[in-house]
Motif scaffolding. Structure first.
Motif, short mmCIF file in Angstrom:
data_model
loop_
_atom_site.label_atom_id
_atom_site.label_comp_id
_atom_site.label_asym_id
_atom_site.label_seq_id
_atom_site.Cartn_x
_atom_site.Cartn_y
_atom_site.Cartn_z
N GLY A 178 -26.35 -5.92 -8.39
CA GLY A 178 -26.17 -7.36 -8.26
C GLY A 178 -25.42 -7.73 -7.00
O GLY A 178 -25.74 -8.72 -6.33
N ARG A 179 -24.41 -6.94 -6.65
CA ARG A 179 -23.66 -7.21 -5.43
C ARG A 179 -24.54 -7.03 -4.19
O ARG A 179 -24.49 -7.84 -3.25
CB ARG A 179 -22.45 -6.27 -5.33
N VAL A 180 -25.37 -5.98 -4.17
CA VAL A 180 -26.25 -5.74 -3.03
C VAL A 180 -27.25 -6.88 -2.88
O VAL A 180 -27.51 -7.35 -1.76
CB VAL A 180 -26.97 -4.38 -3.18
N VAL A 181 -27.81 -7.34 -3.97
CA VAL A 181 -28.75 -8.47 -3.92
C VAL A 181 -28.08 -9.68 -3.30
O VAL A 181 -28.65 -10.36 -2.42
CB VAL A 181 -29.28 -8.81 -5.33
N ALA A 182 -26.86 -9.98 -3.72
CA ALA A 182 -26.15 -11.15 -3.21
C ALA A 182 -25.73 -10.98 -1.75
O ALA A 182 -25.91 -11.89 -0.93
CB ALA A 182 -24.93 -11.43 -4.08
N ASP A 183 -25.20 -9.82 -1.41
CA ASP A 183 -24.68 -9.60 -0.05
C ASP A 183 -25.78 -9.59 1.00
O ASP A 183 -25.55 -9.98 2.15
CB ASP A 183 -23.90 -8.30 0.01
N TYR A 184 -26.97 -9.12 0.63
CA TYR A 184 -28.06 -8.99 1.60
C TYR A 184 -29.16 -10.02 1.39
O TYR A 184 -30.23 -9.92 2.01
CB TYR A 184 -28.63 -7.57 1.56
N ASP A 185 -28.91 -11.00 0.53
CA ASP A 185 -29.86 -12.10 0.29
C ASP A 185 -31.26 -11.59 -0.04
O ASP A 185 -32.27 -12.06 0.49
CB ASP A 185 -29.93 -13.03 1.51
N ILE A 186 -31.35 -10.63 -0.92
CA ILE A 186 -32.64 -10.07 -1.33
C ILE A 186 -33.26 -10.99 -2.38
O ILE A 186 -32.60 -11.41 -3.33
CB ILE A 186 -32.46 -8.65 -1.90
N ASP A 187 -34.54 -11.31 -2.18
CA ASP A 187 -35.25 -12.13 -3.15
C ASP A 187 -36.68 -11.63 -3.28
O ASP A 187 -37.03 -10.57 -2.75
CB ASP A 187 -35.20 -13.61 -2.78
N ALA A 188 -37.51 -12.40 -3.97
CA ALA A 188 -38.88 -11.96 -4.26
C ALA A 188 -39.75 -11.88 -3.02
O ALA A 188 -40.82 -11.25 -3.06
CB ALA A 188 -39.51 -12.89 -5.29
N GLU A 189 -39.33 -12.48 -1.92
CA GLU A 189 -40.10 -12.43 -0.68
C GLU A 189 -39.66 -11.29 0.24
O GLU A 189 -40.28 -11.04 1.27
CB GLU A 189 -39.97 -13.76 0.08
N THR A 190 -38.61 -10.59 -0.13
CA THR A 190 -38.04 -9.55 0.72
C THR A 190 -38.82 -8.25 0.61
O THR A 190 -39.23 -7.85 -0.48
CB THR A 190 -36.57 -9.29 0.33
N THR A 191 -39.00 -7.59 1.75
CA THR A 191 -39.52 -6.22 1.75
C THR A 191 -38.38 -5.27 2.13
O THR A 191 -37.59 -5.56 3.02
CB THR A 191 -40.69 -6.04 2.73
N VAL A 192 -38.31 -4.16 1.41
CA VAL A 192 -37.24 -3.18 1.60
C VAL A 192 -37.87 -1.84 1.95
O VAL A 192 -38.63 -1.28 1.14
CB VAL A 192 -36.37 -3.04 0.33
N ALA A 193 -37.59 -1.33 3.14
CA ALA A 193 -38.12 -0.03 3.56
C ALA A 193 -37.18 1.07 3.09
O ALA A 193 -35.98 1.05 3.37
CB ALA A 193 -38.26 0.02 5.08
N LEU A 194 -37.74 2.02 2.38
CA LEU A 194 -36.96 3.12 1.84
C LEU A 194 -37.02 4.28 2.82
O LEU A 194 -38.00 5.01 2.90
CB LEU A 194 -37.53 3.52 0.48
N ARG A 195 -35.94 4.47 3.60
CA ARG A 195 -35.92 5.48 4.65
C ARG A 195 -34.80 6.50 4.46
O ARG A 195 -34.52 7.30 5.35
CB ARG A 195 -35.79 4.80 6.02
N ALA A 196 -34.15 6.46 3.32
CA ALA A 196 -33.08 7.41 3.00
C ALA A 196 -33.52 8.28 1.83
O ALA A 196 -34.36 7.87 1.01
CB ALA A 196 -31.80 6.66 2.63
N PRO A 197 -32.97 9.48 1.71
CA PRO A 197 -33.29 10.30 0.54
C PRO A 197 -32.73 9.66 -0.73
O PRO A 197 -31.60 9.18 -0.74
CB PRO A 197 -32.61 11.64 0.84
N MET A 198 -33.54 9.69 -1.78
CA MET A 198 -33.14 9.05 -3.04
C MET A 198 -32.36 10.03 -3.92
O MET A 198 -32.71 10.28 -5.08
CB MET A 198 -34.38 8.54 -3.77
#
Length: 249
Positions: A178-198
Motif C-alpha cells: 500500500g505504501r509503494v502504491v501511494a508513494d509511486y502513484d501506481i494505478d490501473a493505467e501504470t505499467t511496471v517493468a520487472l527487471r530485478a530478481p524476484m
C-alpha cells in the motif's frame, strides 16, 4: 486488505491485464491469474501444503537457456502463481531456496529441478517441461483440472508468508504494498517493468503485490519501456523502485 488472499480475491473480479511478455502469445488477465492461483492453492493442498508448512519456489522461465539465471522472469509468471497459491494455503515460501531443499513442496522449472536435492518429504512440481521423472508432478497440467474455487482455511495478517533475509508476515507485505502504491502513484493505467530478481521481499512487494493492489500491468522478458521499473541496476525507466526501498522495515 490484510492478507495476500485478499489481493487474489480482488483480482478475480478485476478487468484488465496483469502480466504481459513478448514471449507470451496473449496477455495474462487478472481474472485468469487469480483463478489459477486458487487452483494452485487447491493443488498444493493435495501434496500436503498447509498452514505453517514450507514451500520452495524457484523463479525462472519455462524453458531456461544458458543465459537465464534463477530469480528472473522471461516468458511466464508460473513462479509468482506458485508463490500466491502457497500463500493462500498459509504456507511460508522461500523464493531463493538453497540447493538442498527441506520443504513440503518444491516448484521449479523442469530443466532446473536436478540442481536441487529434495528432502525425503519434499514433493517436486515442475513447470515447463517435459518431465521424465514419474515422481515429479507437472504443475501446469495438474493445475488445468484443479478446483477453481478459493482454497479452504483461514490466514491471518500475523501469519508468516515469505522467508527471505528474515521471515515476513502477510500484514507486513500488504502494508508495504500500500505504501509503494501511494508513494509511486501506481494505478490501473501504470505499467511496471520487472527487471530485478524476484527473490527478495522488496521485489515481491514492488513487482507483484503493489501492481496487483492498484490494477497495474507488469511487463517482463523484453525491452519495452514502462512507466516504472523494479530494478537493482541502471534501466531505461526514469522512475525506479529499488527492492531495498520496498522492503518492510
Amino acid at each position: 486488505m490484510q492478507v495476500l488472499g485478499d489481493l487474489v480475491a480482488q483480482a478475480r473480479d478485476r478487468d484488465g491485464v496483469l502480466f504481459r511478455s513478448p514471449e507470451r502469445a496473449t496477455p495474462y488477465s487478472y481474472s485468469d491469474f487469480a483463478t489459477n492461483a486458487w487452483k494452485g492453492g487447491n493443488l498444493l493442498r493435495h501434496y500436503g501444503v498447509r498452514h505453517g508448512t514450507r514451500v520452495a519456489v524457484v523463479v525462472g522461465p519455462k524453458e531456461p537457456t544458458d543465459g537465464d539465471r534463477p530469480g528472473y522472469l522471461r516468458d511466464a509468471p508460473d513462479a509468482l502463481l506458485a508463490f500466491l497459491a502457497a500463500a493462500l494455503d498459509g504456507a511460508i515460501v522461500d523464493m531463493d531456496p538453497p540447493n538442498a531443499v527441506d520443504a513440503t513442496a518444491l516448484v521449479a522449472p523442469a530443466a532446473w529441478l536436478d540442481r536441487y536435492t529434495q528432502g525425503p518429504g519434499t514433493k517436486g512440481l515442475a513447470y515447463g517441461g517435459p518431465v521424465d521423472d514419474p515422481t515429479i508432478a507437472q504443475f501446469e497440467r495438474e493445475l488445468w483440472s484443479e478446483n477453481p474455487l478459493q482454497p479452504p482455511g483461514e490466514v491471518a495478517p500475523d501469519d508468516a508468508v515469505l522467508a527471505a533475509d528474515r521471515t515476513y508476515t502477510h500484514g507486513e507485505l500488504m502494508a508495504e504494498s500500500g505504501r509503494v502504491v501511494a508513494d509511486y502513484d501506481i494505478d490501473a493505467e501504470t505499467t511496471v517493468a520487472l527487471r530485478a530478481p524476484m527473490t527478495t521481499a522488496g521485489a515481491v512487494v514492488a513487482g507483484l503485490l503493489a501492481p496487483m493492489r492498484a490494477g497495474a500491468t507488469v511487463v517482463f522478458g523484453g525491452d519495452e519501456e514502462a512507466d516504472i521499473a523494479v530494478a537493482d541496476r541502471n534501466v531505461p525507466e526514469e522512475i525506479v523502485v529499488r527492492p531495498g526501498d520496498a522492503t518492510p522495515s
